[in-house]
Structures are given as structure tokens and as C-alpha cells.
Write a protein that holds these residues in place. Sequence first.
Motif, PDB file in Angstrom:
ATOM      1  N   GLY A 215      -8.696   1.292   2.780  1.00 25.36           N
ATOM      2  CA  GLY A 215      -7.792   2.347   3.263  1.00 25.36           C
ATOM      3  C   GLY A 215      -7.957   3.603   2.434  1.00 25.36           C
ATOM      4  N   GLU A 216      -6.850   4.121   1.920  1.00 27.61           N
ATOM      5  CA  GLU A 216      -6.921   5.332   1.112  1.00 27.61           C
ATOM      6  C   GLU A 216      -6.488   5.056  -0.324  1.00 27.61           C
ATOM      7  OE1 GLU A 216      -5.442   8.827   2.964  1.00 27.61           O
ATOM      8  OE2 GLU A 216      -6.460   8.357   4.835  1.00 27.61           O
ATOM      9  N   GLN A 217      -6.665   3.845  -0.760  1.00 26.38           N
ATOM     10  CA  GLN A 217      -6.272   3.494  -2.131  1.00 26.38           C
ATOM     11  C   GLN A 217      -7.051   4.308  -3.150  1.00 26.38           C
ATOM     12  OE1 GLN A 217      -6.813  -0.925  -1.645  1.00 26.38           O
ATOM     13  NE2 GLN A 217      -4.827  -0.981  -2.653  1.00 26.38           N
TER      14      GLN A 217
ATOM     15  N   LEU B  83      -5.698  -5.519  -6.301  1.00 23.62           N
ATOM     16  CA  LEU B  83      -6.015  -5.382  -4.875  1.00 23.62           C
ATOM     17  C   LEU B  83      -5.025  -4.445  -4.188  1.00 23.62           C
ATOM     18  CD1 LEU B  83      -6.615  -9.169  -3.989  1.00 23.62           C
ATOM     19  CD2 LEU B  83      -8.326  -7.485  -4.639  1.00 23.62           C
ATOM     20  N   GLY B  84      -3.886  -4.234  -4.813  1.00 22.46           N
ATOM     21  CA  GLY B  84      -2.805  -3.539  -4.116  1.00 22.46           C
ATOM     22  C   GLY B  84      -2.544  -2.138  -4.619  1.00 22.46           C
ATOM     23  N   ALA B  85      -1.440  -1.581  -4.165  1.00 26.34           N
ATOM     24  CA  ALA B  85      -0.911  -0.257  -4.505  1.00 26.34           C
ATOM     25  C   ALA B  85      -1.649   0.858  -3.764  1.00 26.34           C
ATOM     26  CB  ALA B  85      -0.951   0.010  -6.009  1.00 26.34           C
ATOM     27  N   SER B  86      -0.973   2.006  -3.646  1.00 24.84           N
ATOM     28  CA  SER B  86      -1.623   3.161  -3.022  1.00 24.84           C
ATOM     29  C   SER B  86      -2.418   3.915  -4.069  1.00 24.84           C
ATOM     30  CB  SER B  86      -0.582   4.077  -2.371  1.00 24.84           C
ATOM     31  OG  SER B  86       0.355   4.502  -3.336  1.00 24.84           O
TER      32      SER B  86
ATOM     33  N   LYS C 231     -11.728   4.691   2.960  1.00 23.68           N
ATOM     34  CA  LYS C 231     -11.751   5.989   2.281  1.00 23.68           C
ATOM     35  C   LYS C 231     -11.223   5.846   0.859  1.00 23.68           C
ATOM     36  CE  LYS C 231     -11.037   8.765   6.412  1.00 23.68           C
ATOM     37  NZ  LYS C 231     -10.002   9.478   7.168  1.00 23.68           N
ATOM     38  N   SER C 232     -11.299   4.648   0.321  1.00 26.09           N
ATOM     39  CA  SER C 232     -10.738   4.449  -1.011  1.00 26.09           C
ATOM     40  C   SER C 232     -11.629   5.081  -2.079  1.00 26.09           C
ATOM     41  CB  SER C 232     -10.524   2.965  -1.286  1.00 26.09           C
ATOM     42  OG  SER C 232     -11.724   2.247  -1.214  1.00 26.09           O
ATOM     43  N   GLN C 233     -11.031   5.326  -3.222  1.00 30.57           N
ATOM     44  CA  GLN C 233     -11.753   5.980  -4.317  1.00 30.57           C
ATOM     45  C   GLN C 233     -11.413   5.325  -5.645  1.00 30.57           C
ATOM     46  OE1 GLN C 233     -11.884  10.319  -4.501  1.00 30.57           O
ATOM     47  NE2 GLN C 233     -10.733  10.409  -2.609  1.00 30.57           N
ATOM     48  N   SER C 234     -12.374   5.307  -6.521  1.00 27.29           N
ATOM     49  CA  SER C 234     -12.086   4.803  -7.866  1.00 27.29           C
ATOM     50  C   SER C 234     -12.829   5.613  -8.913  1.00 27.29           C
ATOM     51  CB  SER C 234     -12.456   3.328  -8.002  1.00 27.29           C
ATOM     52  OG  SER C 234     -13.847   3.170  -8.198  1.00 27.29           O
ATOM     53  N   ILE C 235     -12.231   5.609 -10.071  1.00 29.95           N
ATOM     54  CA  ILE C 235     -12.898   6.211 -11.227  1.00 29.95           C
ATOM     55  C   ILE C 235     -12.736   5.233 -12.386  1.00 29.95           C
ATOM     56  CG2 ILE C 235     -10.776   7.561 -11.669  1.00 29.95           C
ATOM     57  CD1 ILE C 235     -14.084   8.904 -12.728  1.00 29.95           C
ATOM     58  N   PHE C 236     -13.826   5.003 -13.090  1.00 26.71           N
ATOM     59  CA  PHE C 236     -13.758   4.146 -14.263  1.00 26.71           C
ATOM     60  C   PHE C 236     -14.134   4.957 -15.489  1.00 26.71           C
ATOM     61  CE2 PHE C 236     -15.704   1.433 -17.458  1.00 26.71           C
ATOM     62  CZ  PHE C 236     -14.752   0.445 -17.617  1.00 26.71           C
ATOM     63  N   LYS C 237     -13.251   4.948 -16.473  1.00 25.79           N
ATOM     64  CA  LYS C 237     -13.517   5.643 -17.718  1.00 25.79           C
ATOM     65  C   LYS C 237     -13.575   4.594 -18.814  1.00 25.79           C
ATOM     66  CE  LYS C 237      -9.974   8.798 -16.022  1.00 25.79           C
ATOM     67  NZ  LYS C 237      -8.535   9.062 -16.226  1.00 25.79           N
ATOM     68  N   GLY C 238     -14.547   4.682 -19.644  1.00 20.46           N
ATOM     69  CA  GLY C 238     -14.607   3.679 -20.699  1.00 20.46           C
ATOM     70  C   GLY C 238     -15.287   4.223 -21.923  1.00 20.46           C
ATOM     71  N   MET C 239     -14.750   3.919 -23.062  1.00 23.25           N
ATOM     72  CA  MET C 239     -15.384   4.387 -24.288  1.00 23.25           C
ATOM     73  C   MET C 239     -15.473   3.263 -25.312  1.00 23.25           C
ATOM     74  SD  MET C 239     -14.441   7.474 -26.885  1.00 23.25           S
ATOM     75  CE  MET C 239     -14.972   8.817 -25.854  1.00 23.25           C
TER      76      MET C 239
ATOM     77  N   ASP D 102       0.802  -1.229   0.000  1.00 18.38           N
ATOM     78  CA  ASP D 102       0.000   0.000   0.000  1.00 18.38           C
ATOM     79  C   ASP D 102       0.837   1.284   0.000  1.00 18.38           C
ATOM     80  OD1 ASP D 102       0.923   0.020   2.561  1.00 18.38           O
ATOM     81  OD2 ASP D 102      -1.015  -0.343   3.505  1.00 18.38           O
ATOM     82  N   GLN D 103       2.133   1.135  -0.231  1.00 22.10           N
ATOM     83  CA  GLN D 103       2.928   2.364  -0.407  1.00 22.10           C
ATOM     84  C   GLN D 103       3.446   2.490  -1.836  1.00 22.10           C
ATOM     85  OE1 GLN D 103       5.565   3.893   2.433  1.00 22.10           O
ATOM     86  NE2 GLN D 103       4.773   2.647   4.087  1.00 22.10           N
TER      87      GLN D 103
END
Lengths: 261, 470
Positions: free
Chosen positions: B292-294, B262-265, B322-330, B237-238
Motif C-alpha cells: 500500500g502506502e506504508q 508488517l503493520g502501521a501507516s 507504493k510503499s517506501q523504506s529508508i534504512f540508516k545504519g552506522m 494501516d492507519q
Amino acid sequence: MKLEIKELHASVEGKEILKGVNLSVGQGETHALMGPNGSGKSTLAYTVMGHPKYQVTSGEILIDGESVVGLPPDKRVKKGLFLAFQYPVSVQGVSMFSFLRAAYNNSRPAGSESPTIFEFKEVVAEKLKLLNMDESFLNRYLNEGFSGGEKKKAEILQMALMQPKFAVLDETDSGLDIDALRVVAEGINKVSGPQMGSLLITHYQRILKYVRPQFVHVMFEGRIIESGGEELSRLLEEKGYTWIRGYREEEQAPPQVGQTL
Amino acid sequence: MPQASLTSFDEGLVGSISASLGEPSWLTDARLEAFRQFVALPSEKSPLYTKYAKTFDIGLDRFKAAPGGSEIDFRSFFTGYLTGNESDILLQGNETQVHAELSRNVSSKGVELMSFHDALGRDEGAVRKLVEGRLVKSETDKYAAFVNAFFNCGTFVRVPKGVVLDKPLRKMLLLDSPRTPVIEQTFVVAEEEARLVYLEEQYSKGVPSPAFVASTAEILAGPNSHIDFSSIQLLDDQTTHLSNRGVGVSNDARATMSSLSLGASVSRSRTNFYLNGRGSFAEGFEIFFTDGEQRYDYETNLVHNSPDSTGSTQARGVLKGKSQSIFKGMIKIVKEAKNARSYLAHHVMILERTAKSDGIPSLEIDNNEVKATHSASVAQVDEEQLFYLTARGLPPDEAKRMVVLGFFEPVLSRVPIEQTREGARFMIEGKWEGEKRRLVDRETLLAATGELTPEVKESEDIFERHYKYR
């Protein structure tokens, strides 16, 4: 052993729906609960099972003399309660098989060992046979894409696996054609026995031809207003729920002008 | 050899990386051209997405790099990560390729699995053609340009014409406090009528450290070939993660991309499918689970350049904390791509109100005789489902676990590679339990779980369940 409901008042989102329900279901007994739409039958079912949206404001729900009010649904299952849902929700991604297995393992008495996957397959195969259900059922997602009849059969299958002491069947007959109704009713009869008490909630008398209740109760505006034997259901079928309304009005003072009913 | 000092990502570094790897001048020039694009481009080109750029910024300025690999003893480095039964595997520790092994049966068919620079030494002409015809073009994306300019390692896979491999080729990257970022350039090539399965795994070991893994991958399915590509990202996660993939699919070829993250910050990942040949087929599966804050920034585009092509991409994610995601797709269908069929879906479940997710699907279609549809949703755990399960005796935690893990299934169950599919379930469950797991073989999996629950398979036709035609 008894499921007892005493002076039960319950609200949904602050609105009182149950206004003092009294009912007692003994083991081995079959009770039918009838009543018009909106009389509080399903609210009673959900309240007994402990749906978080249904608040008991006063009164008691007792199993073998012990209160279950305030217990979460899974703890009520441990006490022997079961609810067959009128509208079972579907859960995509959860297979019937793993769901049934979890339900089976969690409804068994504390301390008893859970069966292996192979042992469970045998247990469930036997119950499927009892209800004339195909094994391919297990490889589908929970209630996902099930027909009305399949959903209701699946509820009875769960009841057969969990072997509750007391079962509340909420309109298990609704949405079924006449053949499906017979199959589901036969299923209920096969599963119930002297060790199970059941409360059959229904609008119509038709299921009561197959599942014969010893007791019939009529619910109206959040209370049970009449109890009797099988003949009461026939009387209701003949006269309709308007008869109940009229019957109530005789007892009460005539409404004032301008008062909403 | 004394270690070169770390510098920021400047033109000098481009030259020194290229020199330290002994590259020919055309490649150095290609790097420098990419570097110019890198400098010129903004971090986000599309006005559709710029408002998210800041939240998901990978913070490139935080990193410095140096040329030259580090010495790694692969036996001790990979202790605990291998069973000893692996074959057809390439191992990489930090930026250093340490070991490649192909079974005799596979190598005798002419299959190549090696480092990019070994391939460059063996077949410079072919590699040059691949580099010059890259699908992940520097001018389209700042971060693609970044990797094309600064890559310090890479993988090369080629399966010759007509060769069908029944066992996967694997590449495992293991990170242990790398001194310099790992910047990879990968080529996976299936020649005409070849068939291959490729498993890519990324893990961190030791104490989490602020590392950086960046990559571009060119996945090229020749006529009538079939590539199943799977990627598993389990960095700590760092670690910052960056990925850019171009999947090119020729006539009647088939390519699938299954990715579990599943991983990475912070992770920024983009996959472009180019359906270049008549009758080509591509299917993408993006599965992620963050806590977490991924922060995950995912983009998948389906570009239909030819008639009778079929493309689908489905993303499923669950977000905690507090994780966040954005999905962009075209979906992009050009005028010539008559009878193209395309499907894009993004469905996310949020477990806490503190988590956030957005999906921005879009269509750009220049032919009327096509089918294209997309769907997107962001939802919370359904209380009625939880009630139903608890009314069947499941304790609330178990009910929630079942609903959440089940949420992945409609996509997970379609992942075509059995080891990835079963392994993904095992790893997702691990994350749910707060336990780090890795992709394991079937025997290990059986020993760990006791049994594998039978699977539910839905309809094979991805369009059967969708009725919105354009």
C-alpha cells in the motif's frame, strides 16, 4: 509420441538466432545435438522451454502433435517437457527440499493427490540413492554454493523426480571433471528409459561415450545442417567444427570481397 | 472519573500526565527536561538523513492527548487473542495495563514483569537510576525526547542475578480505537548471569483508526547475561508507529533484537546497540514487508565502546505497491575498542516499480585493529529465478511467492527465538496472501499449516561469509 520442431525461427531481443530448425525426437530415443559456440543450441533449449526473452517468429514446437508455442513454461512442464539447465540459477532462501517438493507436485498429472511431507521424503530418498547423492543436499538453499558437479547432479535429480516425456539437457557435461561426468552420465542413463525421449546438447563427444545416442545432429548458424548416427559425433571429434564450416562453404557461393562472414 | 479533554503536546500536558500517574517530582522534572529537548530539536539531526525527513515524517501535529487511563475489561477485550495457556505475560489494552501474570515458578525466583508505574511504586530508587541513566537520551533525538516527556504507560522487566528463564516473558499490546496515543516507556533488565527471552507484540483490533503508538525501550544486559528480545509490529494501516530502543551490553553479555514489522501507516524505528563491555555481543535482525502506502524509516547503529566486542545487524525487507523504506545504519568504533568486529547489512527487494527503498550505511572508525564491513542492495525479483522455477512446473504466482518468501530466509533463519522465527514465517505468508495473522504457539501453527518445513541453517559465524575487512 514425439517432440517435433518444425521450421522453427526464434529471436532474442530482435536478433534472429534460430533460422529454421527441424528436429523430431521420439519417446525412448536419445538424440545428441552438437555444434560450435554460438550456433544456437542453447537458444533452441530455451525456446523449447518457453523462456520469455526468446520469441518464436515462425515455425512450430509440437508435443504429441499439439503446439506448445505461446504456452508459459509451467504449462509446458505439464505437457511433459523438461530442461536441464546449463547454468542453473541459485535461489537463496529456498531450500532444496521445498523446491523439489513443489516441482514434484507441479509436474504430476492434474487431479493426482500430492504426497504428504513424509511420503515425499521417501520418494526423494529413493532418487537421491539412485544418483549417489547425500540427503544433506536437501537442507541447502537451491543451487546456492553448489559446485559445478553438484549443480548438474541436482538437475538430473529434478529430472528423475519429474519424469518428463521429453528432456532437453543443455550442456549437462560442461564444467565437470571426468569422475563427475561419469556419475552424471550414469544418472541420465538410469533416469531415461523407453518412456522418455532426450535431446542431449553438447560441445564434446566425451559424454557420448556414456550416454549413447541413436541420432546425432549438427547445428550451425541456427540450423541443423547434418544428421546421422553415432559415427557423426566421432567424425566431428576427429575433424573439428572447422570441418563443418568448410563443409558449409562448399555448398554456398563463395563470399564476395568485402562481405563479412 | 470525567475524561480530561484532549490537548496538543505542550508543557501543560507533561505536568498533567505526570500528576495523573502520581509520579514523584524528580520524574516530573525529568519529563520537563525532556520536553525542552523535544521543543528545541529538529525532527532530523543528522545531515546524512535530512533529505528523507519529509517523506517519512510521522506527522506528530495530527495528534492530541489527554492524561488518565481508560477502563478496560481484559477478558472481553482480549477475546480471540489468547489461547488460555499463556503464562508469564503482561497484557495491555490501549494505554492501560490490564493484566500481568507470572507463573509461580518464575515469580518465586524474583522475576518482575509489571507496569512501569507499579515498579516505580515498589522500587523507586532502582527505577530512578534507570531513568537517569537512559540510553535513549532526549538530547539525541526529538522523538526520544517526545516519549521521555509524554509517556503514559510502560513496562518493567527485571530478571535477578543468576536466574535463567527457559520460557519467554511476553508483553502484548492490543489497540482498539484508543482515545489518546499510547506512549510507552519500557525497561528490560537482565542482571549478572541472568538469561531471558522477551516477546513483544503489537496488534490492532476492530476497525482501523488513526491511532498513534510511540515507545522507548531500554534493554540492559548485565555482565555475562543473555537477552533475546523480539518485537512484532502488526498495527493496522492507519496507525502511526514510533520506536526508539537502546540496547546496552556489558562484559561478556549477549543481546539479540529480532524485529518483524508488517503493520502501521508510518513507522519510525531506531535501535542503538551499545557494546559497552569487553567481549560483549549484539545481533540485530530487522525484517519487514510493506505494501500500500506504508512508509518505514529504520535506523540501526552499532556503537562499539569496548575491546573484543562483536556487533551485527542485518535488515531484509520486501516492498510492494507504493510503499517506501529508508534504512540508516552506522558502525561506530571508538579508539579503545580494539579487536571489535562489526557487520551491517541491508538488503531489500522491490516487487513493483512504484515502491521505493534506500539504504545509507556508514562507518565511523577510530581504531585500525578492527574488522568492520557493510553491504546494501535494493533489487527487483530476478526474472531468471522465476523462469527456472516455472520451468520446474511452478505456476508464475507460486514461483514468485517462493522467491520472495525465500528472500527473507537468510536473515529470518538466524532469528534465535524459535517461536518468533516460525511465527514470522507464518505472518509474512499471511501478508503475502492478504490475510492478517498473529504470533501463535507451535500447536496452533501446526494445526494451521499442517507441517513445518525443515529449516536451512547457514554458518553460525556472521563473518565467515564476508571477506571485506577494513
